[in-house]
Design a protein around this motif. Structure first.
Motif, short mmCIF file in Angstrom:
data_model
loop_
_atom_site.label_atom_id
_atom_site.label_comp_id
_atom_site.label_asym_id
_atom_site.label_seq_id
_atom_site.Cartn_x
_atom_site.Cartn_y
_atom_site.Cartn_z
N ASP A 33 83.05 -38.79 76.56
CA ASP A 33 83.71 -38.52 75.03
C ASP A 33 83.53 -39.91 74.45
O ASP A 33 84.31 -40.41 73.45
CB ASP A 33 84.44 -37.22 74.46
CG ASP A 33 84.02 -36.70 73.11
OD1 ASP A 33 82.35 -36.50 73.04
OD2 ASP A 33 84.46 -36.61 72.42
N ALA A 55 80.29 -34.45 77.70
CA ALA A 55 80.82 -34.15 75.87
C ALA A 55 81.68 -32.96 75.25
O ALA A 55 82.09 -31.88 76.21
CB ALA A 55 79.21 -34.56 75.83
N ALA A 68 83.55 -30.15 72.82
CA ALA A 68 82.67 -30.30 71.70
C ALA A 68 83.38 -30.24 70.15
O ALA A 68 82.45 -29.89 69.43
CB ALA A 68 82.72 -28.77 72.32
N THR A 105 84.39 -32.76 67.93
CA THR A 105 84.36 -34.86 68.15
C THR A 105 83.33 -34.60 67.08
O THR A 105 82.65 -34.53 66.47
CB THR A 105 84.20 -35.14 70.26
OG1 THR A 105 84.02 -36.20 69.84
CG2 THR A 105 82.34 -34.43 69.81
N THR A 153 79.44 -36.92 68.74
CA THR A 153 77.83 -36.29 68.59
C THR A 153 76.29 -37.11 68.82
O THR A 153 76.01 -36.54 69.92
CB THR A 153 77.71 -35.01 67.66
OG1 THR A 153 78.99 -34.01 67.29
CG2 THR A 153 77.14 -33.74 67.91
N HIS A 177 76.62 -38.58 72.29
CA HIS A 177 75.82 -37.55 73.16
C HIS A 177 74.75 -37.51 73.55
O HIS A 177 73.24 -37.53 74.33
CB HIS A 177 75.94 -35.98 72.71
CG HIS A 177 78.24 -35.70 72.69
ND1 HIS A 177 78.59 -34.99 72.41
CD2 HIS A 177 79.06 -37.03 73.01
CE1 HIS A 177 80.01 -34.92 72.13
NE2 HIS A 177 79.78 -35.70 72.32
N ASP A 178 74.05 -37.91 71.84
CA ASP A 178 72.51 -37.79 72.05
C ASP A 178 72.03 -39.76 72.38
O ASP A 178 71.16 -39.37 73.62
CB ASP A 178 71.69 -37.66 70.52
CG ASP A 178 72.17 -36.12 70.07
OD1 ASP A 178 72.45 -35.14 70.44
OD2 ASP A 178 72.21 -36.30 68.82
N SER A 226 79.39 -30.17 79.88
CA SER A 226 80.32 -30.22 78.20
C SER A 226 81.40 -29.89 78.53
O SER A 226 82.24 -28.71 79.67
CB SER A 226 79.54 -28.99 77.70
OG SER A 226 77.71 -29.20 77.39
N HIS A 282 88.02 -34.52 71.42
CA HIS A 282 87.84 -35.31 71.75
C HIS A 282 89.26 -36.28 72.77
O HIS A 282 89.26 -37.07 72.98
CB HIS A 282 88.10 -36.71 70.14
CG HIS A 282 87.18 -38.41 70.90
ND1 HIS A 282 86.51 -37.92 71.40
CD2 HIS A 282 88.15 -39.02 69.97
CE1 HIS A 282 86.14 -39.83 71.48
NE2 HIS A 282 87.30 -40.01 70.89
#
Length: 246
Positions: A101, A195, A197, A199, A202, A205-206, A217, A222
């Motif tokens: 993360d 990653a 959920a 946090t 986000t 993550h992309d 996932s 975080h």
């Protein structure tokens, strides 16, 4: 047996890996949890000149002086900005890379602007001020995290959250404002990204997906390494085993 080097997040320190480290060591793995200059037990070394280059060197020196090889490098949160520089210098000693993360910077970016906290021009001015020996030494990230936890408590036992919050320390402003010279796009090794959920990461993550990294996932937040060390270790070991290194 695998050698892990676990890199901590902003406002934290090597101490934040306490529960993960204990689990990994019980299973026979070798674990190093260096603390960046200016954080945790090294908070007395905070200064206006302590930024990305210093923290990269902190980790490079651990690998060199401990003569570590075939390392699994795990970077949480802020450490995602440090890992690329370490890999650029010591890539031959690193077997695989896991982002937990973590921030995914591109070369030439600055943390506070890429995260959308401060406009780039203001941040560049602040960085220049620090170079001149002026401006705030710390960024106040520890106070911000404690304040945020009042309205959005972490997914963990209250006593454990108190331990986490009580031990937070400030982050050097230089680390927040300086240019990150070596970005994640330079990493030539395959990277696995865990990653969370819940946090603020986000968008990161992309970015990881855009780089073609493998995404895993986790249902936590975080601070999953503190809130769910068992699940964190399970994921780390599953990833490591898939590389034939566990």
């Amino acid at each position: 047996m695998t050698t892990f080097v676990l890199l901590h997040g902003g406002g934290m320190g090597g101490w934040t890996w306490k529960y993960v480290r204990e689990l990994l060591e019980t299973l026979g793995h070798k674990v190093y949890t260096p603390t960046f200059t200016g954080f945790g037990e090294r908070s007395h070394l905070i200064g206006r000149d302590v930024g990305n280059a210093t923290h990269v060197q902190d980790v490079v020196n651990v690998l060199r002086y401990e003569d570590l090889r075939d390392v699994v490098l795990v970077a949480h949160s802020y450490a995602g900005t440090v890992a690329p520089g370490v890999i650029a210098q010591m890539g031959d000693r690193i077997a695989s890379v896991i982002y937990l993360d973590a921030i995914v910077p591109h070369s030439g970016e600055r943390i506070a602007s890429l995260m959308g906290y401060v406009p780039e021009d203001q941040l560049a001015g602040l960085d220049a001020m620090l170079d001149a020996g002026e401006g705030p030494i710390g960024s106040g990230v520890d106070a911000m995290q404690r304040e945020a936890a009042k309205t959005h408590p972490h997914l963990m036992d209250p006593d454990r959250e108190k331990w986490l919050l009580d031990n937070l320390s400030d982050q050097p402003m230089k680390a927040t404002a300086c240019v990150i010279p070596v970005g994640a796009e330079t990493i030539e090794k395959p990277v696995d990204y865990i990653a969370a959920a819940i946090t603020v990461m986000t968008a990161m993550h992309d970015r990881a997906r855009a780089l073609g990294w493998t995404i895993h996932s986790h249902p936590g937040d975080h601070a999953l390494l503190v809130g769910d060390p068992e699940g964190t270790v399970e994921l780390i070991l599953k990833i490591t085993a898939s590389k034939g290194a566990a």
